[in-house]
Design a protein around this motif. Structure first.
Motif, PDB file in Angstrom:
ATOM      1  N   PRO A 146       0.393  -1.165  -0.177  1.00 56.60           N
ATOM      2  CA  PRO A 146      -0.014  -0.073   0.022  1.00 56.60           C
ATOM      3  C   PRO A 146       0.970   1.513   0.058  1.00 56.60           C
ATOM      4  CG  PRO A 146      -0.279  -1.313   2.128  1.00 56.60           C
ATOM      5  CD  PRO A 146       0.596  -1.353   1.247  1.00 56.60           C
ATOM      6  N   GLN A 147       0.390   2.220  -0.544  1.00 61.14           N
ATOM      7  CA  GLN A 147       1.058   4.022  -0.678  1.00 61.14           C
ATOM      8  C   GLN A 147       1.158   4.172   0.531  1.00 61.14           C
ATOM      9  OE1 GLN A 147      -1.170   6.345  -2.921  1.00 61.14           O
ATOM     10  NE2 GLN A 147       0.367   8.753  -2.856  1.00 61.14           N
ATOM     11  N   ARG A 148       0.346   3.528   1.727  1.00 63.33           N
ATOM     12  CA  ARG A 148       0.683   3.991   3.271  1.00 63.33           C
ATOM     13  C   ARG A 148       0.962   3.049   3.853  1.00 63.33           C
ATOM     14  NH1 ARG A 148      -4.449   7.359   4.774  1.00 63.33           N
ATOM     15  NH2 ARG A 148      -5.378   6.533   3.108  1.00 63.33           N
ATOM     16  N   GLU A 149       1.743   2.650   4.471  1.00 69.75           N
ATOM     17  CA  GLU A 149       2.507   1.399   4.812  1.00 69.75           C
ATOM     18  C   GLU A 149       1.128   0.400   5.664  1.00 69.75           C
ATOM     19  OE1 GLU A 149       6.690  -1.161   5.496  1.00 69.75           O
ATOM     20  OE2 GLU A 149       6.727   0.925   5.212  1.00 69.75           O
ATOM     21  N   ASN A 150       1.391   0.560   6.830  1.00 67.82           N
ATOM     22  CA  ASN A 150       1.066   1.324   8.052  1.00 67.82           C
ATOM     23  C   ASN A 150      -0.721   1.477   8.598  1.00 67.82           C
ATOM     24  OD1 ASN A 150       3.424  -0.219   9.252  1.00 67.82           O
ATOM     25  ND2 ASN A 150       4.148   1.222   9.231  1.00 67.82           N
ATOM     26  N   ALA A 151      -1.081   1.897   7.482  1.00 67.20           N
ATOM     27  CA  ALA A 151      -2.153   2.694   7.937  1.00 67.20           C
ATOM     28  C   ALA A 151      -3.336   1.843   8.605  1.00 67.20           C
ATOM     29  CB  ALA A 151      -3.201   3.280   6.458  1.00 67.20           C
ATOM     30  N   VAL A 152      -3.706   0.605   7.669  1.00 66.42           N
ATOM     31  CA  VAL A 152      -5.203  -0.705   8.329  1.00 66.42           C
ATOM     32  C   VAL A 152      -4.596  -0.555   9.659  1.00 66.42           C
ATOM     33  CG1 VAL A 152      -5.570  -2.897   8.115  1.00 66.42           C
ATOM     34  CG2 VAL A 152      -5.796  -1.483   6.000  1.00 66.42           C
ATOM     35  N   VAL A 153      -3.351  -1.064  10.609  1.00 62.51           N
ATOM     36  CA  VAL A 153      -2.562  -1.601  11.561  1.00 62.51           C
ATOM     37  C   VAL A 153      -2.804  -0.872  12.063  1.00 62.51           C
ATOM     38  CG1 VAL A 153      -1.092  -2.666  12.647  1.00 62.51           C
ATOM     39  CG2 VAL A 153      -0.962  -2.912  10.733  1.00 62.51           C
ATOM     40  N   ASP A 154      -2.474   0.425  11.458  1.00 64.73           N
ATOM     41  CA  ASP A 154      -2.746   2.014  12.134  1.00 64.73           C
ATOM     42  C   ASP A 154      -4.451   2.001  12.914  1.00 64.73           C
ATOM     43  OD1 ASP A 154       0.305   2.977  13.042  1.00 64.73           O
ATOM     44  OD2 ASP A 154      -0.009   3.668  11.171  1.00 64.73           O
ATOM     45  N   ALA A 155      -5.771   2.044  11.888  1.00 67.60           N
ATOM     46  CA  ALA A 155      -6.603   2.417  12.150  1.00 67.60           C
ATOM     47  C   ALA A 155      -6.920   1.322  13.176  1.00 67.60           C
ATOM     48  CB  ALA A 155      -7.157   1.393  10.671  1.00 67.60           C
ATOM     49  N   LEU A 156      -6.853  -0.196  12.772  1.00 63.82           N
ATOM     50  CA  LEU A 156      -7.135  -1.234  14.095  1.00 63.82           C
ATOM     51  C   LEU A 156      -6.733  -1.095  15.314  1.00 63.82           C
ATOM     52  CD1 LEU A 156      -7.145  -4.541  13.889  1.00 63.82           C
ATOM     53  CD2 LEU A 156      -5.885  -5.174  13.596  1.00 63.82           C
ATOM     54  N   TYR A 157      -5.918  -0.330  15.259  1.00 64.26           N
ATOM     55  CA  TYR A 157      -5.418  -0.345  16.929  1.00 64.26           C
ATOM     56  C   TYR A 157      -6.644   0.671  17.627  1.00 64.26           C
ATOM     57  CZ  TYR A 157      -1.866  -3.719  17.448  1.00 64.26           C
ATOM     58  OH  TYR A 157      -1.272  -4.691  17.365  1.00 64.26           O
ATOM     59  N   GLU A 158      -6.369   1.864  16.425  1.00 62.44           N
ATOM     60  CA  GLU A 158      -7.034   3.233  16.630  1.00 62.44           C
ATOM     61  C   GLU A 158      -8.570   2.493  17.483  1.00 62.44           C
ATOM     62  OE1 GLU A 158      -6.868   5.809  14.166  1.00 62.44           O
ATOM     63  OE2 GLU A 158      -5.211   6.993  14.346  1.00 62.44           O
ATOM     64  N   VAL A 159      -9.703   2.278  16.222  1.00 59.32           N
ATOM     65  CA  VAL A 159     -10.587   1.053  16.746  1.00 59.32           C
ATOM     66  C   VAL A 159     -10.704   0.232  17.829  1.00 59.32           C
ATOM     67  CG1 VAL A 159     -11.153   1.735  14.848  1.00 59.32           C
ATOM     68  CG2 VAL A 159     -10.748  -0.863  14.635  1.00 59.32           C
ATOM     69  N   SER A 160      -9.706  -0.045  18.091  1.00 58.87           N
ATOM     70  CA  SER A 160      -9.567  -1.419  18.910  1.00 58.87           C
ATOM     71  C   SER A 160      -9.282  -0.975  20.905  1.00 58.87           C
ATOM     72  CB  SER A 160      -9.186  -2.470  18.335  1.00 58.87           C
ATOM     73  OG  SER A 160      -9.548  -3.032  17.264  1.00 58.87           O
ATOM     74  N   GLU A 161      -8.598  -0.128  20.421  1.00 61.61           N
ATOM     75  CA  GLU A 161      -8.388   0.159  22.129  1.00 61.61           C
ATOM     76  C   GLU A 161      -8.910   1.244  23.055  1.00 61.61           C
ATOM     77  OE1 GLU A 161      -5.987  -0.272  24.968  1.00 61.61           O
ATOM     78  OE2 GLU A 161      -4.867  -0.476  23.599  1.00 61.61           O
ATOM     79  N   PRO A 162      -9.819   0.403  24.175  1.00 61.22           N
ATOM     80  CA  PRO A 162     -10.212   1.032  24.824  1.00 61.22           C
ATOM     81  C   PRO A 162     -10.127   3.011  25.343  1.00 61.22           C
ATOM     82  CG  PRO A 162     -10.664  -1.522  25.279  1.00 61.22           C
ATOM     83  CD  PRO A 162      -9.633  -1.387  24.551  1.00 61.22           C
ATOM     84  N   GLY A 163     -11.151   3.970  25.140  1.00 60.67           N
ATOM     85  CA  GLY A 163     -10.632   4.818  25.714  1.00 60.67           C
ATOM     86  C   GLY A 163      -9.880   5.454  24.654  1.00 60.67           C
ATOM     87  N   HIS A 164      -9.503   5.301  23.202  1.00 58.58           N
ATOM     88  CA  HIS A 164      -9.915   6.036  22.098  1.00 58.58           C
ATOM     89  C   HIS A 164     -10.754   6.134  21.608  1.00 58.58           C
ATOM     90  CE1 HIS A 164      -7.638   7.084  18.238  1.00 58.58           C
ATOM     91  NE2 HIS A 164      -6.937   6.566  18.487  1.00 58.58           N
ATOM     92  N   PRO A 165     -10.483   7.698  21.346  1.00 53.60           N
ATOM     93  CA  PRO A 165     -11.724   8.799  20.707  1.00 53.60           C
ATOM     94  C   PRO A 165     -12.831   7.876  19.804  1.00 53.60           C
ATOM     95  CG  PRO A 165     -10.066  10.207  20.817  1.00 53.60           C
ATOM     96  CD  PRO A 165      -8.895   8.134  21.439  1.00 53.60           C
ATOM     97  N   ARG A 166     -11.297   7.180  18.858  1.00 54.32           N
ATOM     98  CA  ARG A 166     -12.120   5.951  17.741  1.00 54.32           C
ATOM     99  C   ARG A 166     -12.545   4.665  18.254  1.00 54.32           C
ATOM    100  NH1 ARG A 166      -9.104   5.820  12.106  1.00 54.32           N
ATOM    101  NH2 ARG A 166     -11.590   5.062  11.228  1.00 54.32           N
ATOM    102  N   TYR A 167     -12.552   4.447  18.705  1.00 56.64           N
ATOM    103  CA  TYR A 167     -12.874   3.118  19.686  1.00 56.64           C
ATOM    104  C   TYR A 167     -14.884   2.644  18.948  1.00 56.64           C
ATOM    105  CZ  TYR A 167     -13.714  -1.298  22.606  1.00 56.64           C
ATOM    106  OH  TYR A 167     -14.131  -2.477  23.012  1.00 56.64           O
ATOM    107  N   GLY A 168     -14.276   1.360  18.091  1.00 56.76           N
ATOM    108  CA  GLY A 168     -15.806   0.616  18.175  1.00 56.76           C
ATOM    109  C   GLY A 168     -15.882   1.508  17.048  1.00 56.76           C
ATOM    110  N   ALA A 169     -15.762   2.760  16.231  1.00 55.22           N
ATOM    111  CA  ALA A 169     -15.926   3.202  14.511  1.00 55.22           C
ATOM    112  C   ALA A 169     -15.568   2.412  13.957  1.00 55.22           C
ATOM    113  CB  ALA A 169     -14.873   4.415  14.947  1.00 55.22           C
ATOM    114  N   TYR A 170     -15.837   1.312  13.497  1.00 53.40           N
ATOM    115  CA  TYR A 170     -15.262   0.811  12.500  1.00 53.40           C
ATOM    116  C   TYR A 170     -15.195   1.613  11.615  1.00 53.40           C
ATOM    117  CZ  TYR A 170     -14.790  -2.689  16.932  1.00 53.40           C
ATOM    118  OH  TYR A 170     -15.027  -2.868  17.781  1.00 53.40           O
ATOM    119  N   LEU A 171     -14.654   0.549  10.324  1.00 57.97           N
ATOM    120  CA  LEU A 171     -14.232   1.070   8.682  1.00 57.97           C
ATOM    121  C   LEU A 171     -15.175   0.985   8.004  1.00 57.97           C
ATOM    122  CD1 LEU A 171     -11.510   2.204  10.295  1.00 57.97           C
ATOM    123  CD2 LEU A 171     -10.114   1.763   8.157  1.00 57.97           C
ATOM    124  N   THR A 172     -15.487   1.118   6.938  1.00 54.78           N
ATOM    125  CA  THR A 172     -16.421   0.486   6.442  1.00 54.78           C
ATOM    126  C   THR A 172     -15.411  -0.706   4.649  1.00 54.78           C
ATOM    127  OG1 THR A 172     -16.463   2.113   4.534  1.00 54.78           O
ATOM    128  CG2 THR A 172     -17.744   2.599   5.990  1.00 54.78           C
TER     129      THR A 172
END
Length: 551
Positions: free
Chosen positions: A34-60
């Motif tokens: 991918p053009q942004r090498e770690n983008a998916v993994v970064d997004a995974l931790y954001e939506v999976s980390e309790p307390g993160h503002p994006r926790y549970g905001a799963y992607l389309t």
């Protein structure tokens, strides 16, 4: 052309049968960086980390496709490469979330030229399974920094069947476990509480799910993955559920993937165990069984077939149980990275994937590698940091680690952030023992554990026993499915990727296992100790305590 990956010799237990049959074709996957090498993994931790503002905001799917999109230069170079070799644009499609090109039905002769390979037919000496693979392949030098991997090429994946001890059960001892689950005295249990057989009532009592009744049946689904032509029997499921839970309407849907087939008259112990115990824990939650094949000539790849299918689905089960694996050393790093990233994509969709840790302890056989050196053998996909791995226990009060529970450290993946606090105490306690036999900076396996020895199952109308972490995995998947049911029924998002929560606030909801050890490689392996260990992970689940930690 420059070699992308090669083996010095054919991986252990595989023998060449020569050229594949004339006219053999391959569906070839070209995974692009991918053009942004770690983008998916970064997004995974954001939506999976309790307390993160994006926790549970799963992607389309559209959001994920944007994150994994390759650089325009990558597509330009790859398309030029295809054009040069006469690959028709009509045979090219995009799969696996958007960063993989699939060449459908390309002849082996043409693929050999395209990637400098020499495909042959190989047979596994133990299972008899045949596949079409090559021991090396190359890419144009200009493409090496643009292509992650090409598959199927050098990945000799042969998922093992379940470790098992088939024998007919004793109805008298079984009755004792039923008494135990209902609170009656169980006279045949020793003071150490060693049990003879595992049944649904015992598991539901032990892991505290008895009182919970699922409420989100219209939305919550549990998926069970099957390979190798392993099929479950609805008749055996009905007999099993009737006897232990009086649930005569238990059923499942079957999705056939890539010639997976389905023959209910020839059930397999693995598939029956998986379905029966997933249903026993999560009933009446809807279940789907994925029968996944390797293609008519063994040219395709089990893992990639299933991942392509599931990532393309509009409605993916919130919980997935996966009871198969292969020795990590038989797989190229680029291949395991690609597959692991696909699991990360599932996590960004809000899917919890439970994977068995394996039944060979620290490794099967003498564990001598291609260089003549003893090295512990972790299993994949258990070593992927983006799945939750289930080890095995036995007995109760206390539960102890089973000797076959797979565990150890990955040679392909570094220790993930969620393990940075949990793993070092174990390594300090271990000291110099086994030094040099494992990667002390690798991802630790497993994450969690459950009962895994002497499960009673129905096979062709008869009760028999089966064992393995592949039996523990659907048990834990069923418990996670109940948690997802509770969250969905109360207007919350499903749990998704579990590990950041499990290693954080969820850890207090687990019962630490501090006794027992695994074996393998002709020696004693790792021991279960207080805290995380590479035999039982963080411990065994308590459904009620887990619910409390999710408020």
């Amino acid at each position: 052309m420059y070699i992308r990956h090669s083996w010095n010799a054919v991986p252990k237990n595989w023998v060449s049968l020569g050229q594949p049959p004339p006219g053999t074709t391959i569906d070839l996957y070209i995974a692009l960086k991918p053009q942004r090498e770690n983008a998916v993994v970064d997004a995974l931790y954001e939506v999976s980390e309790p307390g993160h503002p994006r926790y549970g905001a799963y992607l389309t799917k559209e959001q994920v496709a944007d994150l994994v999109a390759p650089h325009p230069e990558t597509l330009e170079l790859v398309n030029s490469w295809f054009e040069h070799h006469g690959i028709s644009s009509s045979s090219i499609s995009t799969t696996h979330g958007g960063n993989t090109l699939k060449l459908k039905g390309v002849s082996v002769t043409q693929v050999n030229t395209l990637i400098g390979a020499s495909y042959q037919l190989y047979r596994h000496v133990e299972s008899g399974e045949t596949i079409v693979r090559t021991v090396r392949y190359s890419l144009p030098t200009a493409l090496h920094r643009h292509v992650l991997t090409v598959a199927p090429t050098t990945s000799f994946v042969s998922p093992p069947t379940q470790w098992q001890t088939p024998r007919i059960r004793s109805s008298r001892k079984t009755a004792e476990l039923v008494k135990l689950a209902s609170g009656e005295p169980a006279t045949m249990l020793s003071s150490r509480a060693q049990i003879d057989y595992v049944t649904p009532p015992f598991l539901r009592w032990l892991y505290d799910t008895v009182a919970y009744i699922p409420m989100a049946m219209g939305e919550n689904v549990l998926g069970v993955v099957g390979f190798l032509g392993d099929y479950p029997s609805p008749t055996d499921l009905s007999a099993f559920m009737h006897k232990y839970l009086e649930a005569d309407d238990a059923t499942f849907r079957v999705d056939e993937i890539r010639d997976g087939g389905y023959d209910a008259t020839h059930p397999h112990r693995e598939a029956n165990t998986d379905i029966q115990y997933a249903e026993a824990m999560a009933y009446p939650t809807p279940h789907v069984f994925y029968s996944t094949g390797r293609g008519p000539t063994g040219t395709a790849d089990y893992y990639l077939n299933w991942l392509e299918y599931i990532l393309d689905e509009m409605n993916i089960p919130q919980t997935i149980s996966w009871s198969y694996g292969a020795e990590e050393r038989d797989l190229p790093r680029e291949y395991t990275s690609f597959v692991c990233n696909c699991f990360a994509t599932l996590g960004t969709y809000g899917v919890s994937v439970l994977v068995s840790s394996g039944d060979d302890g620290i490794g099967r056989g003498n564990c001598v590698n291609a260089n003549g050196v003893v090295r512990f053998i972790p299993r994949f996909p258990a070593t992927c940091p983006y799945v939750t791995v289930v080890g095995g226990t036995t007995n109760y009060d206390p539960e102890v680690a089973t000797w076959f529970s797979g565990g150890g450290f990955s040679d392909h993946f570094l220790r993930p952030a969620y393990q940075r606090q949990a793993v070092p105490p174990f390594l300090r306690d271990l000291g110099n023992r086994h030094q040099g036999l494992y990667n002390d900076s690798g991802r630790g396996v497993p994450d969690i554990a459950a009962q895994s020895f002497n499960f009673l199952i129905f096979m062709n109308g008869q009760e028999q026993t089966a064992s393995g972490t592949s039996a523990a995995t659907p048990v834990v998947a069923g418990i996670i499915s109940l948690l997802n049911d509770w969250r969905i029924s109360t207007g919350q998002d499903p749990l998704g990727f579990l590990n950041p929560w499990l290693y954080g606030t969820g850890r207090a909801a687990l019962t630490d296992i501090t006794e027992g050890s695994n074996q393998g490689c002709g020696m004693e392996g790792f021991s279960a100790i207080a805290g995380w260990d590479p035999v039982t992970g963080l411990g065994t689940p308590s459904f009620r305590r887990m619910m409390e930690r999710l408020f």
